[in-house]
Write an enzyme that holds these catalytic residues in place. Structure first.
Site, PDB file in Angstrom:
ATOM      1  N   CYS A  41     -53.587  29.187  63.442  1.00 46.20           N
ATOM      2  CA  CYS A  41     -53.104  28.713  64.754  1.00 46.20           C
ATOM      3  C   CYS A  41     -51.616  28.952  64.959  1.00 46.20           C
ATOM      4  O   CYS A  41     -51.110  28.733  66.059  1.00 46.20           O
ATOM      5  CB  CYS A  41     -53.425  27.234  64.929  1.00 46.20           C
ATOM      6  N   HIS A  76     -48.356  24.442  69.798  1.00 45.17           N
ATOM      7  CA  HIS A  76     -49.792  24.610  69.539  1.00 45.17           C
ATOM      8  C   HIS A  76     -50.501  23.343  70.008  1.00 45.17           C
ATOM      9  O   HIS A  76     -50.056  22.228  69.716  1.00 45.17           O
ATOM     10  CB  HIS A  76     -50.026  24.842  68.050  1.00 45.17           C
ATOM     11  N   ASN A  82     -58.455  22.367  71.197  1.00 43.01           N
ATOM     12  CA  ASN A  82     -57.650  23.248  70.345  1.00 43.01           C
ATOM     13  C   ASN A  82     -58.297  24.637  70.328  1.00 43.01           C
ATOM     14  O   ASN A  82     -59.377  24.814  69.769  1.00 43.01           O
ATOM     15  CB  ASN A  82     -57.602  22.634  68.937  1.00 43.01           C
TER      16      ASN A  82
HETATM   17  N1  ACO Z   1     -65.180   9.751  66.790  1.00 46.00           N
HETATM   18  C1  ACO Z   1     -65.074   8.528  66.246  1.00 46.00           C
HETATM   19  N2  ACO Z   1     -64.557   8.314  65.033  1.00 46.00           N
HETATM   20  C2  ACO Z   1     -64.140   9.382  64.336  1.00 46.00           C
HETATM   21  C3  ACO Z   1     -64.215  10.678  64.843  1.00 46.00           C
HETATM   22  C4  ACO Z   1     -64.769  10.856  66.124  1.00 46.00           C
HETATM   23  N3  ACO Z   1     -64.887  12.046  66.717  1.00 46.00           N
HETATM   24  N4  ACO Z   1     -63.711  11.524  63.928  1.00 46.00           N
HETATM   25  C5  ACO Z   1     -63.310  10.788  62.888  1.00 46.00           C
HETATM   26  N5  ACO Z   1     -63.591   9.484  63.126  1.00 46.00           N
HETATM   27  C6  ACO Z   1     -63.380   8.332  62.293  1.00 46.00           C
HETATM   28  C7  ACO Z   1     -63.197   8.691  60.830  1.00 46.00           C
HETATM   29  O1  ACO Z   1     -64.441   8.892  60.201  1.00 46.00           O
HETATM   30  C8  ACO Z   1     -62.491   7.443  60.294  1.00 46.00           C
HETATM   31  O2  ACO Z   1     -63.426   6.449  60.082  1.00 46.00           O
HETATM   32  P1  ACO Z   1     -63.325   5.508  58.779  1.00 46.00           P
HETATM   33  O3  ACO Z   1     -62.002   4.810  58.937  1.00 46.00           O
HETATM   34  O4  ACO Z   1     -64.521   4.642  58.909  1.00 46.00           O
HETATM   35  O5  ACO Z   1     -63.341   6.452  57.607  1.00 46.00           O
HETATM   36  C9  ACO Z   1     -61.625   7.039  61.496  1.00 46.00           C
HETATM   37  O6  ACO Z   1     -62.168   7.702  62.649  1.00 46.00           O
HETATM   38  C10 ACO Z   1     -60.184   7.412  61.338  1.00 46.00           C
HETATM   39  O7  ACO Z   1     -60.150   8.749  60.914  1.00 46.00           O
HETATM   40  P2  ACO Z   1     -58.823   9.505  60.699  1.00 46.00           P
HETATM   41  O8  ACO Z   1     -59.103  10.869  60.197  1.00 46.00           O
HETATM   42  O9  ACO Z   1     -57.866   8.635  59.939  1.00 46.00           O
HETATM   43  O10 ACO Z   1     -58.332   9.570  62.232  1.00 46.00           O
HETATM   44  P3  ACO Z   1     -57.017  10.127  62.770  1.00 46.00           P
HETATM   45  O11 ACO Z   1     -56.367   9.147  63.613  1.00 46.00           O
HETATM   46  O12 ACO Z   1     -56.212  10.830  61.715  1.00 46.00           O
HETATM   47  O13 ACO Z   1     -57.559  11.263  63.778  1.00 46.00           O
HETATM   48  C11 ACO Z   1     -57.846  13.636  63.829  1.00 46.00           C
HETATM   49  C12 ACO Z   1     -58.362  12.317  63.295  1.00 46.00           C
HETATM   50  C13 ACO Z   1     -57.952  13.609  65.343  1.00 46.00           C
HETATM   51  C14 ACO Z   1     -58.682  14.757  63.260  1.00 46.00           C
HETATM   52  C15 ACO Z   1     -56.368  13.778  63.420  1.00 46.00           C
HETATM   53  O14 ACO Z   1     -56.215  13.496  62.060  1.00 46.00           O
HETATM   54  C16 ACO Z   1     -55.822  15.148  63.697  1.00 46.00           C
HETATM   55  O15 ACO Z   1     -55.699  15.563  64.830  1.00 46.00           O
HETATM   56  N6  ACO Z   1     -55.430  15.878  62.620  1.00 46.00           N
HETATM   57  C17 ACO Z   1     -54.839  17.176  62.779  1.00 46.00           C
HETATM   58  C18 ACO Z   1     -55.914  18.161  63.077  1.00 46.00           C
HETATM   59  C19 ACO Z   1     -55.356  19.469  63.461  1.00 46.00           C
HETATM   60  O16 ACO Z   1     -54.261  19.582  63.998  1.00 46.00           O
HETATM   61  N7  ACO Z   1     -56.129  20.490  63.189  1.00 46.00           N
HETATM   62  C20 ACO Z   1     -55.825  21.776  63.607  1.00 46.00           C
HETATM   63  C21 ACO Z   1     -55.010  22.507  62.648  1.00 46.00           C
HETATM   64  S1  ACO Z   1     -55.078  24.226  62.733  1.00 46.00           S
HETATM   65  C22 ACO Z   1     -56.204  24.689  63.819  1.00 46.00           C
HETATM   66  O17 ACO Z   1     -55.903  24.530  64.937  1.00 46.00           O
HETATM   67  C23 ACO Z   1     -57.521  25.297  63.402  1.00 46.00           C
END
Ligand code: ACO
Length: 311
Positions: free
Chosen positions: A109, A236, A266
């Site tokens: 990305c 991004h 994304n």
């Molecule tokens: N709906 C509901 N709950 C969810 C979902 C969903 N879609 N996805 C995850 N959860 C749950 C998890 O299972 C977890 O539950 P638990 O506490 O019972 O284990 C809870 O939500 C919290 O999960 P976290 O991973 O801590 O949530 P966070 O606030 O970090 O958000 C997210 C998750 C949105 C993925 C975030 O971490 C993020 O955006 N990370 C960066 C991702 C990114 O930028 N990726 C792209 C990089 S490169 C590219 O573009 C390919």
């Protein structure tokens, strides 16, 4: 003095809109969770990387007032090529009818900023290229496990492109750039051949904020600028909370961010040119404005650049 100028831009999105409500209906998730944790409301699924790239590329060439045959350098940033061989840029080159050289670039990305920096350097090196078409296109829906709520809701398909033209009397396009990689972070985000994206979301989030802020702060310092001098911040589009953290730490007024994440999800390589084109079409850019680009992705790669709009 000579430099390249962005003279055209264009985008392509598949027709099929997938709202958060559709995921709510079949996964253990809610619209509220997705909007609050990511900023995404809907995304588009469909098309092939090459077909989206051709549509965005053609629009950018038309906007520049050129014919595809005027393009002598085509760089396609993608992580989701149509085929293993040949490069998807070959298909795009043939379907558009470009001249000269073409190649794919994969820096995940962060790839679009890598591609812009590469194109600008190749035009500036005076090695036979005058006009570059720089396309970012990805179809992440193909490598996303639609049963995994942790990734399914995040990604979308699309493409964006710009035309860069070399001018003998233009100011340099890039005031500063920074491209980097930490390969030790490979395990937090990857996709095996034929498999689906695997991501440790929280870890990617934490590392992304750190590397993008450090990299963007470096290019601002190299260009002897502070965040308030940036007219448009084009990050991004992965998570609105990552973008908010960057705006705050870099001292960029929030209204200067270019955002399409809520509508596109994304889209990997496409996210930066989609956001740039959206801002340009909305009349948010004037000649001489300074733009800060910032990308990060699997690898973990990162890339930042301060770019001058117009001459
Ligand atoms: N709906 C509901 N709950 C969810 C979902 C969903 N879609 N996805 C995850 N959860 C749950 C998890 O299972 C977890 O539950 P638990 O506490 O019972 O284990 C809870 O939500 C919290 O999960 P976290 O991973 O801590 O949530 P966070 O606030 O970090 O958000 C997210 C998750 C949105 C993925 C975030 O971490 C993020 O955006 N990370 C960066 C991702 C990114 O930028 N990726 C792209 C990089 S490169 C590219 O573009 C390919």
């Amino acid at each position: 003095m000579s430099g390249s100028v962005i003279t055209g831009w264009g985008t392509a999105l598949p027709e099929k809109v997938v709202t958060n409500a559709e995921f709510e209906a079949r996964l253990d998730t809610t619209d509220e969770w997705i909007v609050e944790r990511t900023g995404i409301r809907e995304r588009r699924f469909g098309g092939m990387t090459s077909s989206l790239a051709v549509e965005a590329g053609a629009a950018a060439v038309t906007k520049a007032g050129l014919e595809p045959s005027d393009i002598d350098l085509l760089i396609l940033s993608t992580t989701t090529p149509d085929k293993a061989v040949p490069a998807t840029s070959s298909t795009v080159h043939a379907q558009l009818g470009c001249s000269g050289a073409a190649f794919d670039l994969n820096a995940a990305c962060a790839g679009y900023v890598y591609a812009l920096v590469t194109a600008d350097a190749m035009l500036g090196a005076r090695i036979g290229f005058e006009r570059a078409l720089v396309i970012g296109a990805d179809t992440l829906s193909v490598i996303t496990d639609m049963e995994d709520r942790g990734t399914a809701v995040l990604f979308g398909d699309g493409a964006g492109a710009v035309v860069l033209e070399h001018h003998e009397d233009a100011e340099p396009l890039m005031l500063a750039s920074d491209l980097g990689l930490d390969g030790s972070l490979l395990p937090i985000l990857y996709c095996e051949h034929g498999g689906y994206l695997k991501m440790e979301g929280k870890e990617v989030f934490r590392k992304a904020v750190r590397v993008t802020v450090d990299s963007a702060a470096k290019v601002l310092a190299d260009a002897e600028l502070t965040g308030d001098r940036i007219a448009l911040f084009v990050p991004h589009q992965a998570n609105v909370r990552i973008i908010d953290a960057m705006l705050q730490r870099l001292g960029i007024p929030p209204e200067r961010a270019a955002l399409v994440l809520d509508r596109t999800g994304n889209t990997s390589s496409a996210s930066i040119p989609l956001a740039l084109s959206d801002a340009a079409d909305a009349g948010r850019l004037s000649d001489g404005d300074l733009i800060l680009f910032s990308g990060f992705g699997a690898g973990m790669t990162w890339a930042s650049a301060v770019v001058r709009w117009g001459r």
